[in-house]
Write a protein that holds these residues in place. Structure first.
Motif, PDB file in Angstrom:
ATOM      1  N   LEU A 195       1.389 -44.332 -39.039  1.00 16.34           N
ATOM      2  CA  LEU A 195       2.716 -44.044 -39.585  1.00 16.34           C
ATOM      3  C   LEU A 195       3.332 -42.776 -39.004  1.00 16.34           C
ATOM      4  O   LEU A 195       4.546 -42.675 -38.895  1.00 16.34           O
ATOM      5  N   SER A 196       2.532 -41.793 -38.638  1.00 14.63           N
ATOM      6  CA  SER A 196       3.065 -40.484 -38.261  1.00 14.63           C
ATOM      7  C   SER A 196       3.435 -40.426 -36.781  1.00 14.63           C
ATOM      8  O   SER A 196       2.790 -41.056 -35.930  1.00 14.63           O
ATOM      9  N   PRO A 197       4.483 -39.653 -36.461  1.00 16.85           N
ATOM     10  CA  PRO A 197       4.847 -39.462 -35.051  1.00 16.85           C
ATOM     11  C   PRO A 197       3.721 -38.860 -34.218  1.00 16.85           C
ATOM     12  O   PRO A 197       3.644 -39.098 -33.021  1.00 16.85           O
ATOM     13  N   ASN A 198       2.836 -38.059 -34.840  1.00 22.55           N
ATOM     14  CA  ASN A 198       1.734 -37.473 -34.088  1.00 22.55           C
ATOM     15  C   ASN A 198       0.871 -38.527 -33.423  1.00 22.55           C
ATOM     16  O   ASN A 198       0.370 -38.330 -32.316  1.00 22.55           O
ATOM     17  N   ILE A 199       0.683 -39.652 -34.093  1.00 24.62           N
ATOM     18  CA  ILE A 199      -0.181 -40.693 -33.559  1.00 24.62           C
ATOM     19  C   ILE A 199       0.629 -41.768 -32.833  1.00 24.62           C
ATOM     20  O   ILE A 199       0.309 -42.131 -31.706  1.00 24.62           O
ATOM     21  N   SER A 214      12.960 -39.917 -32.364  1.00 21.07           N
ATOM     22  CA  SER A 214      11.975 -39.958 -33.438  1.00 21.07           C
ATOM     23  C   SER A 214      11.985 -38.653 -34.233  1.00 21.07           C
ATOM     24  O   SER A 214      11.935 -38.661 -35.465  1.00 21.07           O
ATOM     25  N   LEU A 215      12.058 -37.526 -33.527  1.00 18.84           N
ATOM     26  CA  LEU A 215      12.067 -36.230 -34.189  1.00 18.84           C
ATOM     27  C   LEU A 215      13.255 -36.090 -35.136  1.00 18.84           C
ATOM     28  O   LEU A 215      13.125 -35.674 -36.289  1.00 18.84           O
ATOM     29  N   GLU A 216      14.439 -36.486 -34.668  1.00 16.46           N
ATOM     30  CA  GLU A 216      15.642 -36.309 -35.472  1.00 16.46           C
ATOM     31  C   GLU A 216      15.739 -37.321 -36.615  1.00 16.46           C
ATOM     32  O   GLU A 216      16.358 -37.037 -37.647  1.00 16.46           O
ATOM     33  N   VAL A 217      15.129 -38.487 -36.445  1.00 18.23           N
ATOM     34  CA  VAL A 217      15.128 -39.479 -37.519  1.00 18.23           C
ATOM     35  C   VAL A 217      14.198 -39.062 -38.652  1.00 18.23           C
ATOM     36  O   VAL A 217      14.518 -39.212 -39.837  1.00 18.23           O
ATOM     37  N   PRO A 244      14.477 -32.861 -40.611  1.00 18.93           N
ATOM     38  CA  PRO A 244      15.804 -32.223 -40.656  1.00 18.93           C
ATOM     39  C   PRO A 244      15.985 -31.183 -39.552  1.00 18.93           C
ATOM     40  O   PRO A 244      16.173 -29.982 -39.816  1.00 18.93           O
ATOM     41  N   VAL A 245      15.926 -31.610 -38.318  1.00 20.24           N
ATOM     42  CA  VAL A 245      16.156 -30.749 -37.162  1.00 20.24           C
ATOM     43  C   VAL A 245      17.000 -31.509 -36.138  1.00 20.24           C
ATOM     44  O   VAL A 245      17.031 -32.745 -36.133  1.00 20.24           O
ATOM     45  N   ARG A 246      17.663 -30.757 -35.283  1.00 24.06           N
ATOM     46  CA  ARG A 246      18.443 -31.354 -34.200  1.00 24.06           C
ATOM     47  C   ARG A 246      18.026 -30.703 -32.888  1.00 24.06           C
ATOM     48  O   ARG A 246      17.957 -29.460 -32.798  1.00 24.06           O
ATOM     49  N   VAL A 247      17.736 -31.498 -31.893  1.00 26.68           N
ATOM     50  CA  VAL A 247      17.363 -30.984 -30.578  1.00 26.68           C
ATOM     51  C   VAL A 247      18.645 -30.691 -29.807  1.00 26.68           C
ATOM     52  O   VAL A 247      19.403 -31.606 -29.488  1.00 26.68           O
ATOM     53  N   GLU A 248      18.876 -29.431 -29.501  1.00 24.89           N
ATOM     54  CA  GLU A 248      20.118 -29.050 -28.836  1.00 24.89           C
ATOM     55  C   GLU A 248      19.947 -28.894 -27.329  1.00 24.89           C
ATOM     56  O   GLU A 248      20.922 -28.975 -26.589  1.00 24.89           O
ATOM     57  N   ARG A 249      18.732 -28.665 -26.886  1.00 26.24           N
ATOM     58  CA  ARG A 249      18.495 -28.597 -25.452  1.00 26.24           C
ATOM     59  C   ARG A 249      17.058 -28.977 -25.164  1.00 26.24           C
ATOM     60  O   ARG A 249      16.152 -28.581 -25.877  1.00 26.24           O
TER      61      ARG A 249
END
Length: 523
Positions: A30-34, A417-420, A423-428
């Motif tokens: 289930l986790s993004p780590n795996i 995946s990170l943004e879904v 609660p963070v946004r990748v800006e660069r």
């Protein structure tokens, strides 16, 4: 007796089995780590716990399992349907987030071998978000699981399940204890390996005898070709040392020293002269040190050399008890697995270079660990990732840019995946041009990654190569060290603190060292 073709087919089947276990784990987790970063490893061991095959997963996982599995499997009376779980760094683990599940394989009522997998859990019960704290004791790093049966003859250990369920938000909200999804995925991966082994042996004449003879032949072949390959490294003694930037608790320039000695029984690596264990969590259990040494030596061997116990038998390690790379039980080790292991690779390759081995310049020498999360009333979340950097150049060409190097073999977490999930946004997210070392062959570039927080969170950074640059090789230039910023202000290499909504975290990872003196033109 297996001929060369039969042994190649046998080895291929074992390796494919480990790879299939990995696919099952990835697709059911289930986790993004795996499922996204692929922070897991799978392997097969013989009936005594000696490694026979592995998938091309995480070097620090696989080497540490190879070093310690005999001790683990010898501690239990095994039955079909059993599965042991552990994460104890001083009993064959690495650090607490890496949890290992081991299952026996029986055929014709006889114990034939073991399947095992190890996976990283972003929440293993530490108070700090992401369970990678800036810690000074093992107790601060989360739930310690010494080897114990999670499944006993197919029946769940309910007491342990209750403890594991507390790690899961979903489990904490249920009326009864449930096994967290990532643990179930690990169980499924081992079950898939056992199922495939049974199918395979059912096709073979001799069944269990066929597997036993194949494992013996593989071990003998591995030992023989490893001995022959290691003879190509000049005899004598070669020494090298480097330092860790700091431990986050006041110790700086912590020395790691090694001397490599070629002998009739293989290569010996002696870490006498390494600094004593420290207050912070850059200490290493011996299993992690062994994993780094195994990896560095295997990199110099031909591709056809199998990664089995017969090969590891040719590699010997001495490290004083209580030094940084053989820490005493109870010491904090969260970053030893991810940061110190990288520096051990650097010093082992340096020692081998002094014996005449063709080794590359330093790669970035850090995993740039970021752990973050929140336990706000809206629901707890935990996130962890490592970040790529520059690879060192070598005699055959330039280093790669923006890649995971050495002891980690994970991917990045995709921005989507990170943004879904969080609660963070990748800006660069870009290559860090100019961070590479110069030379006849240039090193690889590091990365720039900027994360904008969309709500209050806790953040921990465990990084290295911020004070000392990755070194060049054979006269090549150093790479730029890494740097961490919060809202434009530099952060320490080891940092923990709170962020507000709108805050911007910027991580610039180190480049890779250059190789060879620049003869007036760029490679």
């Amino acid at each position: 007796m297996f001929n060369s073709i039969e042994l190649a087919v046998f080895t291929g089947r074992l390796t494919a089995l480990c790879e299939e276990m990995g696919y099952v784990l990835q697709r059911s987790a289930l986790s993004p780590n795996i499922k996204d970063r692929l922070d897991f490893s799978c392997a097969f061991f013989d009936a005594t716990g000696r490694m026979s095959a592995q998938a091309a997963h995480i070097p620090v996982h696989l080497g540490s399992m190879a070093f310690a599995m005999e001790r683990i499997v010898g501690s239990f009376k095994w039955r079909e349907g059993d599965m042991v779980v552990f994460n104890d760094p001083f009993m064959g683990g690495t650090h607490l987030p890496d949890v290992t599940l081991v299952a026996p394989f029986f055929y014709d009522d006889k114990l034939i071998g073991f399947v095992a997998n190890r996976a990283h859990h972003a929440n293993i019960g530490a108070e700090a978000a992401g369970s990678m704290p800036l810690s000074s004791s093992l107790q601060e790093e989360g739930l310690l699981i010494s080897p114990v049966k999670l499944l006993n003859n197919g029946q769940w250990n309910r007491e342990l399940v209750t403890r594991l369920s507390a790690l899961s938000t979903a489990g904490a909200q249920c009326q009864s204890a449930v096994v967290p999804g990532d643990f179930l995925a690990q169980v499924s991966a081992n079950q898939a390996g056992i199922h495939r082994l049974k199918e395979w042996l059912a096709e073979q004449q001799g069944g269990s005898r066929y597997l036993a003879k194949g494992l013996q032949a593989l071990d003998s072949y591995g030992a023989r070709v490893a001995r022959e390959s290691l003879r190509n490294i000049a005899r004598g003694q070669g020494c090298y040392q480097d330092v860790m930037d700091d431990d986050g608790f006041g110790s700086h320039d912590v020395v790691i020293s090694v001397c490599a000695q070629q002998g009739d029984d293989g290569l010996c690596f002696d870490f006498t002269g390494t600094a004593d264990e420290v207050a912070g969590n850059i200490n290493c259990p011996l299993s992690v040190t062994a994993a780094a040494v195994y990896y560095a030596v295997l990199c110099l061997l031909p591709d056809y050399v199998p990664h089995c116990a017969g090969v590891f038998d040719q590699i010997h390690i001495r490290a004083p008890q209580g030094c940084l790379v053989n820490a005493n039980p109870g010491r904090a080790v969260a970053a030893g697995n991810v940061e110190t292991s990288m520096r051990i690779v650097d010093v082992v390759l340096g020692a081998l270079a002094s014996l005449g081995a063709d080794v590359p310049a330093n790669s970035q020498g850090t995993m740039n660990n970021l752990a973050m999360g929140s336990s706000a009333s809206a629901g707890r979340w935990d996130y962890y990732e490592t970040m790529a950097g520059g690879m060192g150049a070598g005699s055959s060409g330039p280093g790669l840019s923006g890649v995971q190097c050495h002891m980690t073999n994970t991917l990045n977490t995709p921005i989507e995946s990170l943004e879904v999930h969080y609660p963070v946004r990748v800006e660069r997210y870009a290559l860090r041009r100019g961070s590479e070392g110069d030379g006849l062959h240039r090193g690889g570039c590091g990365l720039v990654r900027e994360l904008r927080f969309l709500e209050v969170a806790e953040v921990t950074l465990l990084s290295e190569r911020r004070s000392h640059s990755p070194r060049g090789g054979n006269g090549g230039g150093e790479a730029m060290p890494g740097v961490n910023y919060l809202n434009g202000k530099p952060l320490a290499a080891k940092y923990t603190g709170s962020v507000k909504s709108g805050d911007l975290l910027r991580i610039e990872s180190p480049g890779g060292g250059g190789w060879g003196k620049d003869a007036g033109c760029k490679a």
